[in-house]
Scaffold this motif. Structure first.
Motif, PDB file in Angstrom:
ATOM      1  N   MET A 109      22.220  59.703  37.172  1.00 35.44           N
ATOM      2  CA  MET A 109      22.923  59.772  38.188  1.00 35.44           C
ATOM      3  C   MET A 109      23.449  61.202  38.506  1.00 35.44           C
ATOM      4  SD  MET A 109      24.779  57.360  40.241  1.00 35.44           S
ATOM      5  CE  MET A 109      26.329  57.449  40.739  1.00 35.44           C
ATOM      6  N   ARG A 110      23.515  62.075  37.415  1.00 38.59           N
ATOM      7  CA  ARG A 110      24.028  63.155  37.577  1.00 38.59           C
ATOM      8  C   ARG A 110      23.160  64.312  38.144  1.00 38.59           C
ATOM      9  NH1 ARG A 110      26.141  63.201  31.755  1.00 38.59           N
ATOM     10  NH2 ARG A 110      28.180  61.806  32.300  1.00 38.59           N
ATOM     11  N   THR A 111      22.339  63.653  38.031  1.00 43.61           N
ATOM     12  CA  THR A 111      20.538  64.847  38.494  1.00 43.61           C
ATOM     13  C   THR A 111      20.907  64.617  39.088  1.00 43.61           C
ATOM     14  OG1 THR A 111      19.769  64.289  36.282  1.00 43.61           O
ATOM     15  CG2 THR A 111      18.948  65.046  38.098  1.00 43.61           C
ATOM     16  N   PHE A 112      20.885  63.138  40.060  1.00 47.36           N
ATOM     17  CA  PHE A 112      21.198  63.090  41.834  1.00 47.36           C
ATOM     18  C   PHE A 112      22.035  63.870  42.120  1.00 47.36           C
ATOM     19  CE2 PHE A 112      21.820  60.265  45.588  1.00 47.36           C
ATOM     20  CZ  PHE A 112      21.096  60.601  46.033  1.00 47.36           C
ATOM     21  N   ILE A 113      23.293  63.087  41.540  1.00 46.51           N
ATOM     22  CA  ILE A 113      24.297  64.013  42.860  1.00 46.51           C
ATOM     23  C   ILE A 113      24.201  65.501  42.338  1.00 46.51           C
ATOM     24  CG2 ILE A 113      26.944  65.050  42.140  1.00 46.51           C
ATOM     25  CD1 ILE A 113      26.878  62.303  40.924  1.00 46.51           C
TER      26      ILE A 113
END
Lengths: 271, 328
Positions: free
Chosen positions: B195-199
């Motif tokens: 999730m963090r990578t995507f954000i």
């Protein structure tokens, strides 16, 4: 609103409605049982009427088939109403669990969005029953309506849909103030509807006035039925039955305004 | 002027006293008693386009209320707010086109339908062109592996899958601003990281302004250069993360599982909790290193397992109260 936004809105409505139908078909057993269940429960009420009339011959001057017509006319517009508005009664659930907010973060009208969320196919059971019952009554009573009476009939169905839909919208709007709505449906709408299955003249004068001038249930089936079956009423003109559509339109727009007032109150108060 | 400007924003709720039962519900239609609760009080900040800001605070601090005012769901009691030049509550629908919103605990998707159908419906809702839709779907599918569960109804998705679908859905119409309310809540370590990578990728490659609320300090550390800390409706801190961490984030908690229950005597650390063989030791990392502490413990007892905990946002805020608020 411009023409193109109407077209877009209509297209969007059909997309969402189709999605809602597919969602209900995910539960195939429930899908068919829902339809069958509604049809059976109304047929059950009709049998009760038959049993009752079998011993009394007539009720307030209404014969069995006239009563069936009165009843089926109410079920017909209720069926249409259920398709579009039945889920309004559970607006409180959306507010309580916070999912109502999603209607406010999208670029479409929240009333429209909420309305398009569900297209209740269970109502096909009501339609099935009521169309069959109206047809049978029409034949049994040897009716042969002129063109204008078909107009009255259509106006009663559309007006009845708007009146009952309006009441569902009104009930749901209560949730904006009290975070409850479903229970009001069972306390207000459900008994009122059962009452409308029988001729209004059975009930005390005060009740007749309320359902004619305040919550205009009388325009759903009783008043149009008087006109369509050429029956008299001691104090109401039988031509009132011709105004169902107009009454429905006015009543629904009042209810819609109240819903929008509730929405504004929700926006300033949260849940 | 930033892409988001908030000036002296306040929100008061009037909470009705609940009355019991059906009769109470009817009566409350006509007569109600109210308690005033201030959820947000005189909050001001400005966010530049392309920034990624952590909006944090304990439960009930006013985070969600602020987000709701920025998205146009709630009307402020006082103060001004503009988002991309619009006043959200006045031009709610227009504002909705330029923002994406993800509420971590509530899905925006159509619960009973295969996941892909929610995307197709949103395409209609936002009037997204075929080209734009295809382009975004290709990108999101590749990064978030949405194709693994396209045909699965949303209600059957795991929480991680659902969050992936939800965040993709919120970005389908190319919003300039993304609001994320607890985007990693309840996710496992792998799903959180994804999730963090995507954000981060969306922020860097598309220049999307991101405002995220979270309980998880690791989200902030990983994603945000700036954080706005609020408590009881007021901004307590607005600035870089490093400053606040240097000042308040020094304490660590060492959790050890011992072979058998032993009374520990350690220096430079405080025993704050004890449950059978498991002990919680709080220490200041400037006074003693974790290695030194572990060594002390291992002399006294056999260690079966151990872990280190970073201070949570709640404890940082508590510390800020205790030590005074002069950080800025």
């Amino acid at each position: 609103m411009s023409f193109s936004s109407w077209v877009r809105g209509t297209r969007l409505y059909f997309h969402m409605v189709a999605a809602s139908i597919r969602a209900q078909m995910q539960y195939r057993y429930g899908f068919f049982m829902n339809i069958l269940g509604w049809a059976m429960s109304y047929a059950g009420t009709a049998v009760t009427m038959w049993v009752m009339l079998y011993s009394f011959q007539s009720l307030e001057g209404w014969s069995f088939w006239q009563l069936i017509f009165l009843f089926a006319l109410a079920v017909l517009s209720w069926g249409v109403c259920v398709i579009f508005f039945f889920h309004f009664r559970s607006l409180d659930q959306y507010i309580l669990n916070g999912t109502f907010d999603r209607f406010l973060v999208r670029p479409i009208h929240p009333f429209f969005h909420f309305m398009a969320m569900k297209f209740d196919v269970g109502a096909f059971g009501q339609l099935l029953f009521s169309i069959a019952a109206v047809t049978l009554a029409y034949i049994q009573l040897g009716l042969d309506w002129p063109f204008w009476k078909w107009g009255v009939f259509t106006s009663a169905v559309i007006g009845g849909t708007l009146i009952q839909g309006g009441i569902l919208v009104l009930i749901s709007a209560i949730a904006f103030w009290t975070t409850r709505s479903e229970r009001f449906y069972w306390v207000v709408m459900f008994p009122a509807k059962s009452m409308m299955n029988y001729p209004l003249s059975l009930y005390p004068r005060a009740i007749q006035w309320v359902v004619t001038f305040i919550l205009p249930f009388a325009f759903v089936n009783y008043l149009p039925a008087l006109l369509l079956l050429d029956k008299p009423h001691p104090s109401f003109s039988s031509y009132w039955g011709a105004f169902s559509f107009a009454v429905g339109l006015v009543f629904f727009s009042i209810c819609y305004q109240i819903w929008m007032m509730g929405l504004n109150r929700y926006k300033s108060a949260g849940s | 002027m930033g892409i988001i400007d908030v000036n002296h924003l306040s929100k008061q709720y009037f909470i009705a006293k609940r009355q019991e039962g059906m009769w109470g519900a009817v009566r409350s239609l006509f007569h109600r008693e109210y308690i005033t609760k201030t959820a947000v009080e005189d909050v001001s900040f400005s966010i530049e386009a392309g920034e990624m800001v952590g909006y944090i605070g304990p439960n009930g601090a006013g985070k969600s209320t602020t987000i709701k005012m920025l998205t146009g769901i709630l009307v402020p009691s006082a103060g001004d707010v503009t988002v991309g030049g619009l006043v959200p509550y006045r031009e709610r629908q227009k504002n909705a086109r330029q923002i994406g919103v993800v509420f971590g605990q509530r899905s925006q998707l159509w619960w009973d339908l295969p996941t892909i159908e929610s995307f197709e419906l949103l395409k209609q809702v936002y009037a997204i062109s075929d080209q734009q839709y295809r382009k975004n779907m290709d990108t999101f599918t590749e990064i978030l592996r949405l194709d693994e569960f396209y045909q699965t109804p949303v209600r059957q998705l795991s929480l991680g899958q659902r969050m992936r679908a939800d965040i993709a859905a919120s970005l389908l119409h190319d919003p300039a601003i993304l609001f994320l309310d607890e985007p990693t809540i309840g996710l496992d370590v792998v799903a959180k990281e994804r999730m963090r990578t995507f954000i981060q990728e969306m922020n860097q490659e598309r220049g999307i302004t991101v405002i995220l609320t979270t309980h998880d300090m690791a989200d902030i550390e990983r994603l945000c250069k700036r954080m706005i800390l609020i408590d009881q409706g007021r901004v307590m801190y607005d600035g870089g993360l490093s400053k606040i961490r240097d000042r308040f984030g020094k304490s660590r908690i060492l959790i050890v599982d011992l072979e058998k229950d032993t009374q520990l005597q350690v220096q430079g650390a405080e025993l704050i909790r004890s449950e059978g063989n498991r002990k919680w030791l709080r220490f200041n990392r400037e006074e003693i290193t974790a290695a030194q502490l572990i060594q002390q413990v291992s002399i006294q007892a056999d260690i079966q397992d151990l872990s280190l905990e970073e201070p949570e946002i709640d404890s940082i805020i508590r510390q800020m109260y205790e030590e005074g608020l002069s950080v800025g």
